[in-house]
Motif scaffolding. Structure first.
Motif, PDB file in Angstrom:
ATOM      1  N   ARG A 215       0.823  -1.214   0.000  1.00 36.52           N
ATOM      2  CA  ARG A 215       0.000   0.000   0.000  1.00 36.52           C
ATOM      3  C   ARG A 215       0.857   1.265   0.000  1.00 36.52           C
ATOM      4  NH1 ARG A 215      -5.006  -1.862  -0.045  1.00 36.52           N
ATOM      5  NH2 ARG A 215      -5.540  -3.655   1.222  1.00 36.52           N
ATOM      6  N   LEU A 216       1.983   1.222   0.691  1.00 32.68           N
ATOM      7  CA  LEU A 216       2.874   2.386   0.661  1.00 32.68           C
ATOM      8  C   LEU A 216       3.516   2.548  -0.708  1.00 32.68           C
ATOM      9  CD1 LEU A 216       4.506   2.285   4.197  1.00 32.68           C
ATOM     10  CD2 LEU A 216       2.706   3.789   3.368  1.00 32.68           C
ATOM     11  N   PHE A 217       3.870   1.448  -1.356  1.00 35.87           N
ATOM     12  CA  PHE A 217       4.403   1.567  -2.712  1.00 35.87           C
ATOM     13  C   PHE A 217       3.386   2.258  -3.620  1.00 35.87           C
ATOM     14  CE2 PHE A 217       4.765   0.349  -7.100  1.00 35.87           C
ATOM     15  CZ  PHE A 217       6.075   0.702  -7.374  1.00 35.87           C
ATOM     16  N   MET A 218       2.135   1.831  -3.543  1.00 38.84           N
ATOM     17  CA  MET A 218       1.107   2.429  -4.399  1.00 38.84           C
ATOM     18  C   MET A 218       0.894   3.903  -4.053  1.00 38.84           C
ATOM     19  SD  MET A 218      -1.612  -0.698  -4.985  1.00 38.84           S
ATOM     20  CE  MET A 218      -1.706  -1.305  -3.296  1.00 38.84           C
ATOM     21  N   ALA A 219       0.836   4.226  -2.774  1.00 32.81           N
ATOM     22  CA  ALA A 219       0.655   5.622  -2.364  1.00 32.81           C
ATOM     23  C   ALA A 219       1.829   6.487  -2.816  1.00 32.81           C
ATOM     24  CB  ALA A 219       0.494   5.706  -0.843  1.00 32.81           C
ATOM     25  N   PHE A 220       3.047   6.002  -2.612  1.00 30.67           N
ATOM     26  CA  PHE A 220       4.226   6.777  -3.000  1.00 30.67           C
ATOM     27  C   PHE A 220       4.339   6.902  -4.515  1.00 30.67           C
ATOM     28  CE2 PHE A 220       6.417   5.464   1.206  1.00 30.67           C
ATOM     29  CZ  PHE A 220       5.768   6.478   1.884  1.00 30.67           C
ATOM     30  N   SER A 221       3.814   5.950  -5.248  1.00 21.91           N
ATOM     31  CA  SER A 221       3.797   6.056  -6.710  1.00 21.91           C
ATOM     32  C   SER A 221       2.922   7.218  -7.153  1.00 21.91           C
ATOM     33  CB  SER A 221       3.303   4.750  -7.340  1.00 21.91           C
ATOM     34  OG  SER A 221       4.207   3.707  -7.077  1.00 21.91           O
ATOM     35  N   ILE A 222       1.794   7.385  -6.501  1.00 18.89           N
ATOM     36  CA  ILE A 222       0.915   8.526  -6.797  1.00 18.89           C
ATOM     37  C   ILE A 222       1.616   9.828  -6.418  1.00 18.89           C
ATOM     38  CG2 ILE A 222      -1.313   9.619  -6.297  1.00 18.89           C
ATOM     39  CD1 ILE A 222      -1.502   6.922  -7.864  1.00 18.89           C
ATOM     40  N   VAL A 223       2.270   9.845  -5.266  1.00 17.06           N
ATOM     41  CA  VAL A 223       3.052  11.018  -4.861  1.00 17.06           C
ATOM     42  C   VAL A 223       4.088  11.335  -5.941  1.00 17.06           C
ATOM     43  CG1 VAL A 223       4.779  11.863  -3.205  1.00 17.06           C
ATOM     44  CG2 VAL A 223       2.718  10.726  -2.386  1.00 17.06           C
ATOM     45  N   GLY A 224       4.775  10.303  -6.411  1.00 19.84           N
ATOM     46  CA  GLY A 224       5.794  10.488  -7.440  1.00 19.84           C
ATOM     47  C   GLY A 224       5.235  11.051  -8.734  1.00 19.84           C
TER      48      GLY A 224
ATOM     49  N   TYR B  91      -2.408  -6.127  -5.614  1.00 16.90           N
ATOM     50  CA  TYR B  91      -2.824  -5.522  -6.874  1.00 16.90           C
ATOM     51  C   TYR B  91      -1.721  -5.755  -7.908  1.00 16.90           C
ATOM     52  CZ  TYR B  91      -4.801  -1.688  -9.804  1.00 16.90           C
ATOM     53  OH  TYR B  91      -5.340  -0.908 -10.808  1.00 16.90           O
ATOM     54  N   PRO B  92      -1.570  -6.987  -8.375  1.00 20.10           N
ATOM     55  CA  PRO B  92      -0.472  -7.322  -9.294  1.00 20.10           C
ATOM     56  C   PRO B  92      -0.453  -6.496 -10.586  1.00 20.10           C
ATOM     57  CG  PRO B  92      -1.613  -9.311  -8.545  1.00 20.10           C
ATOM     58  CD  PRO B  92      -2.391  -8.125  -8.036  1.00 20.10           C
TER      59      PRO B  92
END
Length: 100
Positions: free
Chosen positions: A58-67, A85-86
């Protein structure tokens, strides 16, 4: 912006409140960590950074949006998304995200 009533986020794969607070400071946000959430304040300018998702999907996905918002950010542990969420990276590329 204040996030509250999410104390349970401290007891997931990581302490998501702590990790999120630490990593958002890297892009230039002022973050006040609280027991059950955080308060976010934007400075005049945000900037790119290397964001550590601590292998938390979930942090990877959130930080991707931040990025995507900030631009030129690197987010660690992309394989973490396989947990929940593959198709996340391919779906994000389909909407214009630039994952390398």
């Amino acid at each position: 912006i204040e996030l509250f009533n999410v104390k349970h986020a401290r007891y997931k794969e990581t302490d998501r409140i702590s990790v999120m607070s630490r990593e958002l400071k890297k892009i230039g946000l002022v973050v006040e960590e609280k027991e059950d959430g955080m308060v976010l304040k934007k400075l005049e300018e945000v900037h790119s950074a290397e964001l550590n998702s601590e292998n938390d999907h979930r942090l990877f996905m959130a930080f991707s949006i931040v990025g995507m918002f900030v631009g030129e950010c690197t987010v660690s542990d992309p394989d973490a998304v396989k947990v929940s969420y593959p198709e996340f990276i391919s779906d994000m590329k389909n909407v214009g995200a630039d994952f390398k």
